[in-house]
Design an enzyme around this catalytic site. Structure first.
Site, PDB file in Angstrom:
ATOM      1  N   ASN A   1       0.872  -1.178   0.000  1.00 50.57           N
ATOM      2  CA  ASN A   1       0.000   0.000   0.000  1.00 50.57           C
ATOM      3  C   ASN A   1       0.911   1.232   0.000  1.00 50.57           C
ATOM      4  O   ASN A   1       2.122   1.108   0.201  1.00 50.57           O
ATOM      5  CB  ASN A   1      -0.978  -0.010   1.170  1.00 50.57           C
ATOM      6  CG  ASN A   1      -0.276  -0.013   2.500  1.00 50.57           C
ATOM      7  OD1 ASN A   1       0.577   0.834   2.771  1.00 50.57           O
ATOM      8  ND2 ASN A   1      -0.590  -0.982   3.340  1.00 50.57           N
TER       9      ASN A   1
ATOM     10  N   GLY B   1      -2.418  -9.382   3.662  1.00 52.11           N
ATOM     11  CA  GLY B   1      -2.134 -10.153   2.453  1.00 52.11           C
ATOM     12  C   GLY B   1      -0.655 -10.394   2.227  1.00 52.11           C
ATOM     13  O   GLY B   1       0.115 -10.632   3.172  1.00 52.11           O
ATOM     14  N   VAL B   2      -0.259 -10.293   0.974  1.00 50.53           N
ATOM     15  CA  VAL B   2       1.127 -10.600   0.614  1.00 50.53           C
ATOM     16  C   VAL B   2       2.095  -9.595   1.258  1.00 50.53           C
ATOM     17  O   VAL B   2       3.222  -9.941   1.633  1.00 50.53           O
ATOM     18  CB  VAL B   2       1.268 -10.695  -0.928  1.00 50.53           C
ATOM     19  CG1 VAL B   2       1.163  -9.351  -1.604  1.00 50.53           C
ATOM     20  CG2 VAL B   2       2.562 -11.395  -1.310  1.00 50.53           C
ATOM     21  N   ASP B   3       1.650  -8.369   1.391  1.00 48.76           N
ATOM     22  CA  ASP B   3       2.460  -7.312   2.017  1.00 48.76           C
ATOM     23  C   ASP B   3       2.830  -7.704   3.457  1.00 48.76           C
ATOM     24  O   ASP B   3       4.001  -7.638   3.857  1.00 48.76           O
ATOM     25  CB  ASP B   3       1.635  -6.015   1.994  1.00 48.76           C
ATOM     26  CG  ASP B   3       2.428  -4.771   2.330  1.00 48.76           C
ATOM     27  OD1 ASP B   3       3.674  -4.850   2.383  1.00 48.76           O
ATOM     28  OD2 ASP B   3       1.798  -3.717   2.519  1.00 48.76           O
TER      29      ASP B   3
ATOM     30  N   SER C   1      -3.147  -6.341  -6.804  1.00 48.43           N
ATOM     31  CA  SER C   1      -4.494  -5.716  -6.735  1.00 48.43           C
ATOM     32  C   SER C   1      -5.661  -6.699  -6.654  1.00 48.43           C
ATOM     33  O   SER C   1      -6.801  -6.262  -6.525  1.00 48.43           O
ATOM     34  CB  SER C   1      -4.752  -4.751  -7.910  1.00 48.43           C
ATOM     35  OG  SER C   1      -4.081  -3.525  -7.716  1.00 48.43           O
ATOM     36  N   THR C   2      -5.406  -8.013  -6.741  1.00 45.93           N
ATOM     37  CA  THR C   2      -6.540  -8.946  -6.841  1.00 45.93           C
ATOM     38  C   THR C   2      -7.018  -9.488  -5.497  1.00 45.93           C
ATOM     39  O   THR C   2      -7.928 -10.313  -5.445  1.00 45.93           O
ATOM     40  CB  THR C   2      -6.207 -10.154  -7.746  1.00 45.93           C
ATOM     41  OG1 THR C   2      -5.179 -10.939  -7.114  1.00 45.93           O
ATOM     42  CG2 THR C   2      -5.729  -9.702  -9.105  1.00 45.93           C
ATOM     43  N   GLY C   3      -6.401  -9.034  -4.403  1.00 47.25           N
ATOM     44  CA  GLY C   3      -6.852  -9.442  -3.075  1.00 47.25           C
ATOM     45  C   GLY C   3      -7.725  -8.356  -2.477  1.00 47.25           C
ATOM     46  O   GLY C   3      -8.820  -8.062  -2.977  1.00 47.25           O
TER      47      GLY C   3
HETATM   48  P1  ADP Z   1      -3.791  -6.148  -2.991  1.00 45.20           P
HETATM   49  O1  ADP Z   1      -3.999  -5.224  -1.824  1.00 45.20           O
HETATM   50  O2  ADP Z   1      -2.852  -5.573  -4.039  1.00 45.20           O
HETATM   51  O3  ADP Z   1      -5.075  -6.648  -3.558  1.00 45.20           O
HETATM   52  P2  ADP Z   1      -3.329  -8.657  -1.510  1.00 45.20           P
HETATM   53  O4  ADP Z   1      -2.099  -9.021  -0.750  1.00 45.20           O
HETATM   54  O5  ADP Z   1      -4.583  -8.482  -0.746  1.00 45.20           O
HETATM   55  O6  ADP Z   1      -2.935  -7.369  -2.374  1.00 45.20           O
HETATM   56  O7  ADP Z   1      -3.574  -9.766  -2.612  1.00 45.20           O
HETATM   57  C1  ADP Z   1      -2.800  -9.898  -3.791  1.00 45.20           C
HETATM   58  C2  ADP Z   1      -2.640 -11.369  -4.139  1.00 45.20           C
HETATM   59  O8  ADP Z   1      -1.585 -11.928  -3.335  1.00 45.20           O
HETATM   60  C3  ADP Z   1      -3.866 -12.235  -3.876  1.00 45.20           C
HETATM   61  O9  ADP Z   1      -4.070 -13.079  -5.000  1.00 45.20           O
HETATM   62  C4  ADP Z   1      -3.471 -13.049  -2.640  1.00 45.20           C
HETATM   63  O10 ADP Z   1      -4.084 -14.311  -2.632  1.00 45.20           O
HETATM   64  C5  ADP Z   1      -1.972 -13.209  -2.885  1.00 45.20           C
HETATM   65  N1  ADP Z   1      -1.135 -13.561  -1.721  1.00 45.20           N
HETATM   66  C6  ADP Z   1      -1.368 -13.389  -0.393  1.00 45.20           C
HETATM   67  N2  ADP Z   1      -0.332 -13.836   0.344  1.00 45.20           N
HETATM   68  C7  ADP Z   1       0.603 -14.303  -0.549  1.00 45.20           C
HETATM   69  C8  ADP Z   1       1.893 -14.903  -0.436  1.00 45.20           C
HETATM   70  N3  ADP Z   1       2.468 -15.119   0.759  1.00 45.20           N
HETATM   71  N4  ADP Z   1       2.562 -15.242  -1.566  1.00 45.20           N
HETATM   72  C9  ADP Z   1       2.006 -15.033  -2.780  1.00 45.20           C
HETATM   73  N5  ADP Z   1       0.795 -14.467  -2.970  1.00 45.20           N
HETATM   74  C10 ADP Z   1       0.100 -14.118  -1.869  1.00 45.20           C
END
Ligand code: ADP
Length: 170
Positions: free
Chosen positions: A23, A31-33, A116-118
């Site tokens: 963000n 999420g991934v962040d 962006s897909t989460g």
């Molecule tokens: P955004 O805010 O950009 O939508 P998110 O983290 O919510 O980001 O989601 C983006 C993508 O990352 C989603 O498809 C989610 O399932 C995926 N994701 C979450 N954790 C991990 C991880 N540890 N490794 C790879 N992908 C992940």
């Protein structure tokens, strides 16, 4: 070189750079962040504090700290508002600016999550088409490009789009 679709935790990938769907504060989130900040260690937040944030569509780079990856490229994808607020162009810019920073730092192998897909709600198929299209455009500049997905459904989606594009190119 072929684009690899791997279902895995991006924090575990031994590539030169992983991309973070951050963000704009760059201070961590869900999420991934969140996963990347936890795995890289508290040094990441400390480092990013000095970067002073990142506008949507742009990218910033930090060391990987405790990750196997040498670098983390933090990019901010758009929040989906229905598609008429420049979302496709901003998503494309997030991929493009990440590749640009990677090249500038001598990165040869790079992995992307589905930006962006989460939490940001971008429709998955439309986002995957943009992601794969940008990966294709940069294939020649890298030894390895990984599309790191986190579900079987996303893996099937990416593989279907890659196959469709292969068929269209043939
Ligand atoms: P955004 O805010 O950009 O939508 P998110 O983290 O919510 O980001 O989601 C983006 C993508 O990352 C989603 O498809 C989610 O399932 C995926 N994701 C979450 N954790 C991990 C991880 N540890 N490794 C790879 N992908 C992940």
């Amino acid at each position: 070189m072929a684009i690899e679709v791997l279902k895995c935790d991006i924090t575990q990938l031994p590539v030169d750079a992983i991309v973070n769907a951050a963000n704009s504060s760059l201070m961590g989130g869900g999420g991934v962040d969140g996963a990347i900040h936890r795995a890289a260690g508290p040094e990441l937040k400390e480092y990013n504090r000095k970067l002073g944030g990142c506008p949507t569509g742009e990218a910033r780079i930090s060391p990987g700290f405790r990750l196997p990856a040498k670098w983390i490229i933090h990019t901010v994808g758009p929040v989906w508002h229905g598609g008429d607020r420049g979302e496709p162009e901003l998503l494309r810019a997030a991929y493009r600016n990440s590749f640009k920073l990677a090249r500038a730092h001598g990165v040869r192998s790079i992995a992307f999550p589905a930006i962006s897909t989460g939490a940001y709600g971008y429709p998955k198929a439309a986002a995957a088409r943009i992601a794969i299209d940008e990966m294709r455009r940069h294939e020649a500049d890298f030894d390895r490009i990984v599309a790191c997905v986190f579900s079987d459904a996303d893996k099937a989606l990416y593989e279907r789009i890659l196959a469709e594009q292969d068929a269209a190119d043939a």
